[in-house]
Design a protein around this motif. Structure first.
Motif, mmCIF file in Angstrom:
data_model
loop_
_atom_site.group_PDB
_atom_site.id
_atom_site.type_symbol
_atom_site.label_atom_id
_atom_site.label_comp_id
_atom_site.label_asym_id
_atom_site.label_seq_id
_atom_site.Cartn_x
_atom_site.Cartn_y
_atom_site.Cartn_z
ATOM 1 N N LYS A 37 27.336 26.635 32.880
ATOM 2 C CA LYS A 37 28.473 27.491 32.526
ATOM 3 C C LYS A 37 28.438 28.782 33.334
ATOM 4 C CE LYS A 37 30.848 29.542 28.538
ATOM 5 N NZ LYS A 37 32.093 28.774 28.652
ATOM 6 N N GLU A 38 27.207 29.260 33.573
ATOM 7 C CA GLU A 38 27.035 30.478 34.367
ATOM 8 C C GLU A 38 27.219 30.182 35.854
ATOM 9 O OE1 GLU A 38 23.200 32.091 33.387
ATOM 10 O OE2 GLU A 38 24.086 33.379 31.865
ATOM 11 N N ILE A 39 27.720 31.178 36.564
ATOM 12 C CA ILE A 39 27.913 31.050 37.998
ATOM 13 C C ILE A 39 27.612 32.383 38.667
ATOM 14 C CG2 ILE A 39 30.394 31.548 37.836
ATOM 15 C CD1 ILE A 39 30.793 29.540 40.118
ATOM 16 N N VAL A 40 27.000 32.325 39.834
ATOM 17 C CA VAL A 40 26.688 33.510 40.629
ATOM 18 C C VAL A 40 27.582 33.502 41.864
ATOM 19 C CG1 VAL A 40 24.914 34.684 41.993
ATOM 20 C CG2 VAL A 40 24.308 33.604 39.809
ATOM 21 N N ILE A 41 28.208 34.623 42.159
ATOM 22 C CA ILE A 41 29.102 34.733 43.316
ATOM 23 C C ILE A 41 28.395 35.499 44.429
ATOM 24 C CG2 ILE A 41 31.283 35.685 44.156
ATOM 25 C CD1 ILE A 41 32.417 35.147 41.357
ATOM 26 N N VAL A 42 28.467 34.938 45.644
ATOM 27 C CA VAL A 42 27.719 35.460 46.786
ATOM 28 C C VAL A 42 28.702 35.904 47.863
ATOM 29 C CG1 VAL A 42 26.011 34.884 48.536
ATOM 30 C CG2 VAL A 42 25.774 33.949 46.230
ATOM 31 N N CYS A 43 28.514 37.127 48.388
ATOM 32 C CA CYS A 43 29.448 37.749 49.324
ATOM 33 C C CYS A 43 28.792 38.028 50.673
ATOM 34 C CB CYS A 43 29.964 39.071 48.749
ATOM 35 S SG CYS A 43 30.725 38.934 47.120
ATOM 36 N N HIS A 44 29.466 37.619 51.732
ATOM 37 C CA HIS A 44 28.948 37.849 53.089
ATOM 38 C C HIS A 44 29.279 39.250 53.582
ATOM 39 C CE1 HIS A 44 32.905 37.653 55.064
ATOM 40 N NE2 HIS A 44 33.197 36.617 54.284
ATOM 41 N N GLY A 45 28.746 39.598 54.740
ATOM 42 C CA GLY A 45 28.965 40.905 55.337
ATOM 43 C C GLY A 45 30.040 40.901 56.416
ATOM 44 N N PHE A 46 30.098 41.990 57.169
ATOM 45 C CA PHE A 46 31.122 42.186 58.209
ATOM 46 C C PHE A 46 30.914 41.198 59.349
ATOM 47 C CE2 PHE A 46 32.831 44.628 61.917
ATOM 48 C CZ PHE A 46 34.150 44.607 61.518
ATOM 49 N N HIS A 47 32.047 40.640 59.838
ATOM 50 C CA HIS A 47 32.016 39.663 60.926
ATOM 51 C C HIS A 47 31.153 38.450 60.593
ATOM 52 C CE1 HIS A 47 33.484 42.215 64.608
ATOM 53 N NE2 HIS A 47 34.450 41.933 63.747
ATOM 54 N N ALA A 48 31.033 38.122 59.320
ATOM 55 C CA ALA A 48 30.274 36.945 58.893
ATOM 56 C C ALA A 48 31.210 36.041 58.097
ATOM 57 C CB ALA A 48 29.055 37.348 58.068
ATOM 58 N N LYS A 96 37.398 40.500 43.125
ATOM 59 C CA LYS A 96 37.958 40.539 41.767
ATOM 60 C C LYS A 96 38.774 39.285 41.482
ATOM 61 C CE LYS A 96 40.402 43.610 38.589
ATOM 62 N NZ LYS A 96 41.010 44.959 38.416
ATOM 63 N N ALA A 97 39.545 38.811 42.472
ATOM 64 C CA ALA A 97 40.344 37.596 42.295
ATOM 65 C C ALA A 97 39.450 36.378 42.076
ATOM 66 C CB ALA A 97 41.240 37.380 43.520
ATOM 67 N N VAL A 98 38.323 36.328 42.776
ATOM 68 C CA VAL A 98 37.388 35.212 42.619
ATOM 69 C C VAL A 98 36.759 35.235 41.226
ATOM 70 C CG1 VAL A 98 35.177 34.282 43.420
ATOM 71 C CG2 VAL A 98 36.918 34.959 45.079
ATOM 72 N N ILE A 99 36.324 36.409 40.787
ATOM 73 C CA ILE A 99 35.738 36.529 39.445
ATOM 74 C C ILE A 99 36.758 36.144 38.385
ATOM 75 C CG2 ILE A 99 34.859 38.207 37.764
ATOM 76 C CD1 ILE A 99 33.571 39.690 40.163
ATOM 77 N N GLN A 100 37.984 36.591 38.546
ATOM 78 C CA GLN A 100 39.036 36.270 37.581
ATOM 79 C C GLN A 100 39.282 34.766 37.531
ATOM 80 O OE1 GLN A 100 42.643 38.485 38.171
ATOM 81 N NE2 GLN A 100 43.800 37.309 36.673
ATOM 82 N N HIS A 101 39.272 34.115 38.711
ATOM 83 C CA HIS A 101 39.490 32.673 38.773
ATOM 84 C C HIS A 101 38.469 31.922 37.919
ATOM 85 C CE1 HIS A 101 40.137 28.645 40.527
ATOM 86 N NE2 HIS A 101 38.813 28.567 40.561
ATOM 87 N N PHE A 102 37.204 32.264 38.071
ATOM 88 C CA PHE A 102 36.175 31.540 37.337
ATOM 89 C C PHE A 102 36.165 31.923 35.854
ATOM 90 C CE2 PHE A 102 34.551 30.859 41.660
ATOM 91 C CZ PHE A 102 34.390 29.474 41.602
ATOM 92 N N SER A 103 36.479 33.163 35.559
ATOM 93 C CA SER A 103 36.560 33.574 34.155
ATOM 94 C C SER A 103 37.667 32.817 33.441
ATOM 95 C CB SER A 103 36.803 35.081 34.060
ATOM 96 O OG SER A 103 35.722 35.810 34.614
ATOM 97 N N GLU A 104 38.798 32.642 34.107
ATOM 98 C CA GLU A 104 39.914 31.911 33.510
ATOM 99 C C GLU A 104 39.611 30.422 33.374
ATOM 100 O OE1 GLU A 104 43.214 32.904 35.994
ATOM 101 O OE2 GLU A 104 43.526 34.874 35.047
#
Length: 265
Positions: A37-48, A96-104
């Motif tokens: 049920k839990e999910i971790v969201i991972v974010c890349h850096g600049f030019h990645a 924020k849009a990604v977090i909202q997607h999974f929360s919904e």
């Protein structure tokens, strides 16, 4: 979900997911689906992109502990629609849009992780949104004034004249095309203020390499001074990409997450 592949190690499905941001642009990501049920969201850096190997390493490591993870391309990067952003605001909105997607979708976003520019962005998210209680900032930038070094001494005059600056390498390769608006957004981003606004009940791991050549280790120490509920982990000898310290990076992040997300070793 556009496609499904399988992790060679565990038979865990990797599903390509498309999420629309507030501008209607498609953000493309890869979900490492363990069924949690839990999910971790991972974010890349600049030019990645979402394929940046250090972030992929973390997703696979989370898989092994039964935690689903999602890595995605910010707008204008990789497979996602839109224009690449030098500033932070739009990418924080993407997150924020990604977090909202999974929360919904009735999932619990239990942690957000970001590297480099993504590290700064997860702090910026936590400073203005208080729904995520576990944040990992890997090699994020604190001092935005260093951006001026890339622009040159007369950057303000050139921006006023042309409205943009092309940053080129010594060999003449175009490294970046920056507009006046994006330059001003970066320089006006106050990470000191953002750090102070992170809630006391939000646990933040600050990971940094002592030999970081992009964002020096002083940035990590500065974050640690203003973020109240934090753990600081300096990996000796590690550069910005943790080239020779991949295992140490994964261990540092997992050791922290184990205590916060309560998964088994």
């Amino acid at each position: 979900m556009d496609s499904t592949t399988t992790s060679a190690n565990l038979g865990i499905k990797q599903q390509k997911i498309v999420i629309k941001n507030n501008n209607g642009e498609k953000l493309v990501g890869m979900l490492h689906e363990t069924g949690s049920k839990e999910i971790v969201i991972v974010c890349h850096g600049f030019h990645a992109t979402k394929e940046y190997s250090r972030m992929v390493d973390l997703c696979f490591a989370l898989e092994k502990h039964g935690i689903s993870a999602f890595r995605f391309d910010f707008s204008g990067n990789g497979e996602s629609e839109g224009l690449p952003q030098r500033g932070f605001r739009k990418e924080v909105d993407d997150l924020k849009a990604v977090i909202q997607h999974f929360s919904e979708a009735n999932r619990v976003v239990s942690a957000i992780i970001g590297h480099s520019k993504g590290g700064s962005e997860v702090i910026l998210y936590a400073s203005s949104n208080h729904d995520i209680k576990t944040v990992v900032n890997v090699s994020g930038r604190y001092n935005m004034d260093r951006f001026k070094e890339f622009l040159g001494k007369d950057y303000l005059e050139r921006l006023k004249k042309d409205g943009f600056i092309d940053i080129v390498s010594e060999t003449g390769e175009l490294l970046d095309h920056v507009t006046e608006e994006s330059v001003m957004e970066v320089l006006n981003t106050n990470m000191h203020e953002a750090g102070l606004k992170v809630d006391q009940d939000c646990s933040v791991l600050i990971v940094h390499g002592s030999a970081d050549e992009i964002n020096p280790v002083e940035d990590a120490l500065a974050f640690a001074k203003v973020i109240r509920n934090h753990e600081l982990r300096i990996i000796e000898g590690a550069n910005h990409d943790y080239t020779n310290h991949r295992d140490e990076l994964v261990s540092a992040v997992l050791d922290f997450l184990k205590t916060k997300l309560k998964f088994d070793s």
